[in-house]
Motif scaffolding. Structure first.
Motif, PDB file in Angstrom:
ATOM      1  N   GLN A 155       0.837  -1.202   0.000  1.00 45.16           N
ATOM      2  CA  GLN A 155       0.000   0.000   0.000  1.00 45.16           C
ATOM      3  C   GLN A 155       0.867   1.245   0.000  1.00 45.16           C
ATOM      4  O   GLN A 155       1.966   1.264   0.556  1.00 45.16           O
ATOM      5  N   LEU A 156       0.370   2.279  -0.648  1.00 50.34           N
ATOM      6  CA  LEU A 156       1.029   3.574  -0.615  1.00 50.34           C
ATOM      7  C   LEU A 156       0.669   4.275   0.699  1.00 50.34           C
ATOM      8  O   LEU A 156      -0.229   3.832   1.413  1.00 50.34           O
ATOM      9  N   SER A 157       1.360   5.342   0.994  1.00 50.32           N
ATOM     10  CA  SER A 157       1.064   6.071   2.226  1.00 50.32           C
ATOM     11  C   SER A 157      -0.295   6.769   2.123  1.00 50.32           C
ATOM     12  O   SER A 157      -0.782   7.088   1.029  1.00 50.32           O
ATOM     13  N   LEU A 158      -0.917   7.000   3.280  1.00 50.12           N
ATOM     14  CA  LEU A 158      -2.105   7.842   3.353  1.00 50.12           C
ATOM     15  C   LEU A 158      -1.601   9.280   3.242  1.00 50.12           C
ATOM     16  O   LEU A 158      -0.797   9.730   4.071  1.00 50.12           O
ATOM     17  N   GLN A 159      -2.057  10.008   2.221  1.00 45.74           N
ATOM     18  CA  GLN A 159      -1.410  11.283   1.888  1.00 45.74           C
ATOM     19  C   GLN A 159      -2.402  12.257   1.278  1.00 45.74           C
ATOM     20  O   GLN A 159      -3.541  11.903   0.945  1.00 45.74           O
ATOM     21  N   ARG A 160      -1.915  13.500   1.117  1.00 45.00           N
ATOM     22  CA  ARG A 160      -2.680  14.500   0.362  1.00 45.00           C
ATOM     23  C   ARG A 160      -1.685  15.349  -0.433  1.00 45.00           C
ATOM     24  O   ARG A 160      -0.496  15.436  -0.096  1.00 45.00           O
ATOM     25  N   HIS A 161      -2.199  15.964  -1.510  1.00 48.83           N
ATOM     26  CA  HIS A 161      -1.419  16.881  -2.332  1.00 48.83           C
ATOM     27  C   HIS A 161      -2.087  18.252  -2.301  1.00 48.83           C
ATOM     28  O   HIS A 161      -3.321  18.354  -2.358  1.00 48.83           O
ATOM     29  N   HIS A 162      -1.288  19.292  -2.243  1.00 46.17           N
ATOM     30  CA  HIS A 162      -1.829  20.647  -2.138  1.00 46.17           C
ATOM     31  C   HIS A 162      -1.913  21.367  -3.477  1.00 46.17           C
ATOM     32  O   HIS A 162      -2.533  22.435  -3.570  1.00 46.17           O
ATOM     33  N   HIS A 163      -1.277  20.812  -4.517  1.00 42.10           N
ATOM     34  CA  HIS A 163      -1.217  21.532  -5.790  1.00 42.10           C
ATOM     35  C   HIS A 163      -1.653  20.695  -6.986  1.00 42.10           C
ATOM     36  O   HIS A 163      -1.613  21.203  -8.110  1.00 42.10           O
ATOM     37  N   ARG A 164      -2.057  19.454  -6.798  1.00 43.02           N
ATOM     38  CA  ARG A 164      -2.434  18.643  -7.947  1.00 43.02           C
ATOM     39  C   ARG A 164      -3.601  17.721  -7.626  1.00 43.02           C
ATOM     40  O   ARG A 164      -3.792  17.297  -6.487  1.00 43.02           O
ATOM     41  N   ALA A 165      -4.367  17.422  -8.654  1.00 46.24           N
ATOM     42  CA  ALA A 165      -5.398  16.390  -8.606  1.00 46.24           C
ATOM     43  C   ALA A 165      -4.910  15.185  -9.400  1.00 46.24           C
ATOM     44  O   ALA A 165      -3.948  15.283 -10.183  1.00 46.24           O
ATOM     45  N   GLU A 166      -5.566  14.035  -9.193  1.00 38.09           N
ATOM     46  CA  GLU A 166      -5.124  12.811  -9.866  1.00 38.09           C
ATOM     47  C   GLU A 166      -6.333  12.005 -10.363  1.00 38.09           C
ATOM     48  O   GLU A 166      -7.362  11.934  -9.691  1.00 38.09           O
ATOM     49  N   HIS A 167      -6.165  11.407 -11.531  1.00 37.14           N
ATOM     50  CA  HIS A 167      -7.098  10.405 -12.050  1.00 37.14           C
ATOM     51  C   HIS A 167      -6.375   9.060 -12.056  1.00 37.14           C
ATOM     52  O   HIS A 167      -5.239   8.973 -12.529  1.00 37.14           O
ATOM     53  N   TRP A 168      -7.033   8.013 -11.551  1.00 32.10           N
ATOM     54  CA  TRP A 168      -6.453   6.666 -11.548  1.00 32.10           C
ATOM     55  C   TRP A 168      -7.299   5.752 -12.433  1.00 32.10           C
ATOM     56  O   TRP A 168      -8.528   5.682 -12.264  1.00 32.10           O
ATOM     57  N   ILE A 169      -6.655   5.035 -13.344  1.00 29.07           N
ATOM     58  CA  ILE A 169      -7.331   4.058 -14.201  1.00 29.07           C
ATOM     59  C   ILE A 169      -6.650   2.706 -14.009  1.00 29.07           C
ATOM     60  O   ILE A 169      -5.451   2.564 -14.308  1.00 29.07           O
ATOM     61  N   VAL A 170      -7.367   1.724 -13.482  1.00 27.68           N
ATOM     62  CA  VAL A 170      -6.803   0.399 -13.232  1.00 27.68           C
ATOM     63  C   VAL A 170      -6.771  -0.384 -14.550  1.00 27.68           C
ATOM     64  O   VAL A 170      -7.788  -0.496 -15.243  1.00 27.68           O
ATOM     65  N   VAL A 171      -5.612  -0.924 -14.901  1.00 29.80           N
ATOM     66  CA  VAL A 171      -5.491  -1.710 -16.134  1.00 29.80           C
ATOM     67  C   VAL A 171      -5.183  -3.180 -15.849  1.00 29.80           C
ATOM     68  O   VAL A 171      -5.310  -4.022 -16.733  1.00 29.80           O
ATOM     69  N   LYS A 172      -4.792  -3.490 -14.609  1.00 24.75           N
ATOM     70  CA  LYS A 172      -4.536  -4.882 -14.250  1.00 24.75           C
ATOM     71  C   LYS A 172      -4.675  -5.035 -12.746  1.00 24.75           C
ATOM     72  O   LYS A 172      -4.202  -4.197 -11.982  1.00 24.75           O
ATOM     73  N   GLY A 173      -5.352  -6.110 -12.308  1.00 26.89           N
ATOM     74  CA  GLY A 173      -5.518  -6.354 -10.893  1.00 26.89           C
ATOM     75  C   GLY A 173      -6.662  -5.551 -10.299  1.00 26.89           C
ATOM     76  O   GLY A 173      -7.571  -5.098 -11.000  1.00 26.89           O
ATOM     77  N   SER A 174      -6.584  -5.347  -8.980  1.00 29.15           N
ATOM     78  CA  SER A 174      -7.630  -4.597  -8.279  1.00 29.15           C
ATOM     79  C   SER A 174      -7.001  -3.649  -7.277  1.00 29.15           C
ATOM     80  O   SER A 174      -5.924  -3.928  -6.727  1.00 29.15           O
ATOM     81  N   ALA A 175      -7.680  -2.520  -7.030  1.00 27.45           N
ATOM     82  CA  ALA A 175      -7.167  -1.493  -6.122  1.00 27.45           C
ATOM     83  C   ALA A 175      -8.206  -1.186  -5.059  1.00 27.45           C
ATOM     84  O   ALA A 175      -9.392  -0.990  -5.366  1.00 27.45           O
TER      85      ALA A 175
END
Length: 474
Positions: free
Chosen positions: A391-411
């Motif tokens: 797992q990645l860290s529990l985090q926040r960003h102050h200057h960017r947004a993100e789109h995530w598209i799963v192409v393999k496996g599950s998240a």
């Protein structure tokens, strides 16, 4: 003496700049799979596995790479994390001070992480044959009989024989010019310095205390105040007061009890592209292929070394005495005669702030890796791979947004107060300032495409709130 009475200590530092662009500071050569799908560090751990528990000296930046190699090699590992890089003398002093807490007369076998030694059984026999000399209070190093007048290695001048093949050390010598190397080769008294040492913990600690008292005091106090975190041992802040110096300069050139045992078998420090080519697939006409071989075609070529990747096809036509090293974001083309100068070129690239000098496009992380596919001023596209159960860290960003598209496996995604599962071909949006996390709950690697957009896209725009890898600053 048995192997269980010897504690291996692996020195995991080094940037490997002579193997740029494949090896870089962020992910140096000891971690890169270079031989039958395994890294040099994995091969080192496998070679030392019969000795029992292994101690490793590394840094915060690379500690999870070391741990991953240990897991793959199925060895029991403790890492001492150097707060700052200080060369081999302070690193070995930390190991000696740590080991003598439990047993002052424990015998330590110091090995670099990035050497190629294919015969594990012969290596073990060689170490056992030299162990009694170390037990008697000597510092034993291993010298390789030179096969050529190499200017790439340091040398040891040997003196009187004290046992079968074992001689006193007379002088440690820097890498010579060609004329001097030829004289060394013909003398029969000079051996390549393999950088492998066998010594009792108390003997090494006493030698460092005698010749480098500032370093000894700093390392001794750093170990006394060290904090344990699972398999990691973090020395105290006094370590920064140690003097950056190699063990050769600090001790080996000055101590009277240094012996040189003959190295048995094949050895290479894999310190240049010429040496790396020995690990590749040999082809007719002196050609050699490294990396992804199916993407390399060599036509009417002679003495040409090519490293291929899965990104593109490489064709050499009529080349001679050439090195071609391809990576996703940097390409090296050099004559074989000049390739040793790449270390100086890397220094120039660093001074000119070229990011490729230090970091790969693909960046390894403890949870997996990411590959920066495309970027501009206000967007960046990454291919992210997360290991099963990571797992990645529990985090926040102050200057960017993100789109995530799963192409393999599950998240398994956390976004503020929501937690939900994404499968293949599903996506989600992470707004600026949202507290978020990504986990891989599955049994196969999770792969996704991340599209970042915003006014600032630097890696330092991460506020970590919780992290299983201990990366939150105190």
């Amino acid at each position: 003496m048995t192997v269980k009475e010897i504690t291996p200590v692996v020195l995991c530092g080094g940037a490997g700049t002579r193997l740029w662009p494949l090896s870089r500071k962020g992910f140096p050569k000891q971690f890169i799979p270079v031989y039958r799908g395994k890294s040099l560090l994995e091969l080192t751990f496998e070679r030392l596995s019969s000795f029992g528990g292994i101690l490793a000296l590394s840094g915060e930046e690379h500690r999870f790479f070391v741990e991953e190699a240990a897991e793959k090699s199925e060895v029991n590992l403790t890492q001492i994390l150097e707060p700052v890089a200080r060369d081999t003398a302070p690193a070995m002093a930390l190991a000696a001070c740590h080991a003598r807490q439990e047993n002052p007369e424990s015998i330590l076998l110091f090995c670099p992480a990035d050497h190629f030694i294919p015969d594990n059984d012969l290596f073990r026999e060689m170490v056992l044959e030299a162990a009694d000399y170390a037990k008697d209070g000597n510092i034993v190093t291993f010298g390789v009989h030179p096969a050529s007048p190499s200017t790439a290695y340091g040398y040891i001048e040997t003196g009187d024989e004290v046992g079968p093949g074992v001689r006193k050390s007379k002088k440690f010598l820097e890498k010579p010019d060609l004329e001097t190397a030829m004289a060394f080769l013909s003398s029969g008294k000079h051996l390549w310095n393999a950088g492998i040492f066998l010594v009792r913990a108390d003997v090494l600690a006493d030698a460092i205390a005698r010749f480098e008292p500032q370093t000894f005091d700093a390392c001794s106090e750093a170990i006394a105040s060290a904090q344990r975190d699972g398999h990691f041992l973090r020395p105290g802040g006094r370590f920064k007061d140690s003097v950056a110096k190699s063990i050769d300069y600090a001790v080996m050139e000055r101590a009277e009890n240094v012996l040189v045992a003959p190295f048995q078998g094949v050895w290479s420090d894999v310190g240049s592209w010429n040496a790396m080519s020995d690990l590749g697939t040999k082809l007719p006409n002196g050609n050699c292929v490294l990396g992804v071989e199916e993407n390399v075609r060599m036509i009417s070529s002679e003495n040409t070394v090519v490293h291929g990747t899965d990104r593109r096809l490489i064709v050499t036509l009529g080349t001679k005495d050439l090195v071609v090293i391809d990576t996703p974001d940097a390409l090296l083309v050099s004559s074989l005669a000049e390739v040793e100068a790449i270390k100086n070129v890397v220094g120039d690239l660093v001074a000119q702030n070229h990011g490729q000098a230090l970091e790969h496009r693909r960046v390894a992380r403890p949870w997996g890796d990411y590959d920066s596919i495309d970027h501009s001023d206000r967007y960046q596209v990454k291919r992210i791979t997360v290991k099963p159960g990571a797992q990645l860290s529990l985090q926040r960003h102050h200057h960017r947004a993100e789109h995530w598209i799963v192409v393999k496996g599950s998240a398994l995604v956390t976004c503020d107060d929501k937690k939900f599962l994404l499968g293949e071909n599903q996506s989600t949006y992470i707004p600026v300032g949202a507290v978020h996390r990504m986990e891989n709950p599955g049994k196969i690697p999770l792969e996704l495409i991340e599209v970042q957009s915003g006014s600032y896209l630097g890696e330092d725009d991460i506020e970590r709130i919780d992290d299983v890898y201990g990366r939150i600053p105190e």
